[in-house]
Design a protein around this motif. Structure first.
Motif, short mmCIF file in Angstrom:
data_model
loop_
_atom_site.label_atom_id
_atom_site.label_comp_id
_atom_site.label_asym_id
_atom_site.label_seq_id
_atom_site.Cartn_x
_atom_site.Cartn_y
_atom_site.Cartn_z
N LEU A 10 4.83 -5.69 3.85
CA LEU A 10 3.56 -5.99 3.54
C LEU A 10 3.00 -7.01 4.36
O LEU A 10 3.97 -7.88 5.04
N THR A 12 -2.36 -1.56 -5.03
CA THR A 12 -1.61 -1.78 -6.06
C THR A 12 -1.17 -3.40 -6.24
O THR A 12 -0.23 -3.65 -7.04
N HIS A 61 -5.79 -8.08 -0.91
CA HIS A 61 -4.79 -6.85 -1.05
C HIS A 61 -4.09 -6.85 0.44
O HIS A 61 -4.74 -7.07 1.61
N ARG A 92 -1.71 1.11 5.89
CA ARG A 92 -2.72 1.31 4.69
C ARG A 92 -2.98 0.17 3.94
O ARG A 92 -1.71 -0.64 3.65
N GLU A 93 -3.85 -0.03 3.51
CA GLU A 93 -4.09 -1.27 2.34
C GLU A 93 -3.38 -0.87 1.00
O GLU A 93 -3.62 0.38 0.61
N ASP A 94 -2.68 -1.70 0.55
CA ASP A 94 -2.15 -1.34 -0.77
C ASP A 94 -2.72 -2.03 -1.84
O ASP A 94 -2.65 -3.42 -2.14
N ARG A 127 0.49 -2.29 3.86
CA ARG A 127 1.67 -1.69 3.76
C ARG A 127 2.11 -1.17 5.15
O ARG A 127 1.41 -0.32 5.37
N ASP A 176 -5.90 5.54 6.34
CA ASP A 176 -4.54 5.45 6.62
C ASP A 176 -4.44 5.65 8.25
O ASP A 176 -4.83 6.68 8.75
N GLU A 230 9.95 -0.87 6.08
CA GLU A 230 8.72 -1.08 5.09
C GLU A 230 8.47 -2.66 4.79
O GLU A 230 9.53 -3.43 4.60
#
Length: 252
Positions: A108, A228, A91, A224-226, A94, A193, A106
């Motif tokens: 990744l 999704t 994962h 933070r880790e995303d 972000r 976060d 923004e």
């Protein structure tokens, strides 16, 4: 076998791709169920970014230098190797950055998000975790947050800890810290976060980098880790990514 072959822009990788296509054929990139990436770790990151959201696994074969995220390059038995491979699900982080002039960006990061001083002056950065200020002022060349998979990359070079994939931890590692001199970083829960605030940004400008996406003159950076977003890497059964991370901790 529904495979697409992608190659780094090197003679070695391009020639390997031609030989593999001649031997196994190739499905179009939009139709292939598995992607074979030929290159080094940098090309694996590039491939993963290119395929974000497609949910297709990537099997890498090393045609570069280090190749930590790659399998050994061998042309024979490729279908069998892929069928027997072990998936590692990652994962990304972000990054959400604001700039001094009010811009927003923004991106990744599969390896890490790093903040780096832009000029001769050391950076001054305040660090908060989950809304609590944990370090009012870090004077440094920079600081980074790494994924477990990325803990063996820039994080390791900055003397950060190697983290197993199953640990659900994010290394927070300073880069050439001046004050506090003895601070060596922290291991944060995977759901943390993290907020970086640049102090004296006009005098001490800072850039933020998510893998290879760079934002100059940042004021704040949130990481933070995303969960999704999922990325799947395939590794030979006798040399999984988890095993490589463990073995790396015993390398002199």
């Amino acid at each position: 076998m529904s495979i697409a072959f992608l190659a780094a822009d090197t003679a070695v990788a391009r020639e390997a791709r031609e030989r593999l296509i001649a031997r196994y054929g190739e499905a179009g990139l939009d139709k292939a169920k598995t992607i074979v990436a030929l290159g080094g770790d940098g090309f694996m990151l590039e491939t993963q970014h290119r395929l974000l959201g497609s949910n297709r696994p990537v099997y890498g074969m090393n045609c570069g230098s280090v190749g930590f995220l790659m399998n050994e390059y061998r042309e024979e038995g490729l279908a069998e190797r892929i069928a027997a491979s072990i998936p590692s699900v990652l994962h990304p982080l972000r990054m959400q950055a604001t700039t001094v002039i009010g811009g927003e960006a923004e991106a990744l990061a599969i390896n890490e998000v790093s903040l780096l001083r832009e000029q001769r002056q050391a950076a001054k950065i305040r660090i908060s975790v989950d809304g609590t200020v944990r370090l009012p002022e870090l004077i440094c060349d920079g600081v980074l947050v790494s994924t477990p998979a990325g803990s063996t990359a820039y994080n390791l070079s900055a003397h950060g800890p190697i983290v197993p994939l199953s640990a659900n931890l994010l290394p927070l590692t300073p880069i050439s810290a001046f004050r506090p001199r003895r601070w060596r970083g922290a291991l944060l829960p995977g759901q943390s976060d993290v907020l970086f605030e640049v102090l004296e940004p006009e005098k001490r400008p800072v850039a933020a980098v998510a893998d290879y996406t760079e934002v100059r003159d940042v004021l704040t950076v949130r990481v933070r880790e995303d969960r999704t977003v999922s990325l799947t890497l395939l590794f030979d059964a006798d040399h999984s990514l988890s095993e490589r991370i463990i073995a790396e901790q015993f390398t002199a």
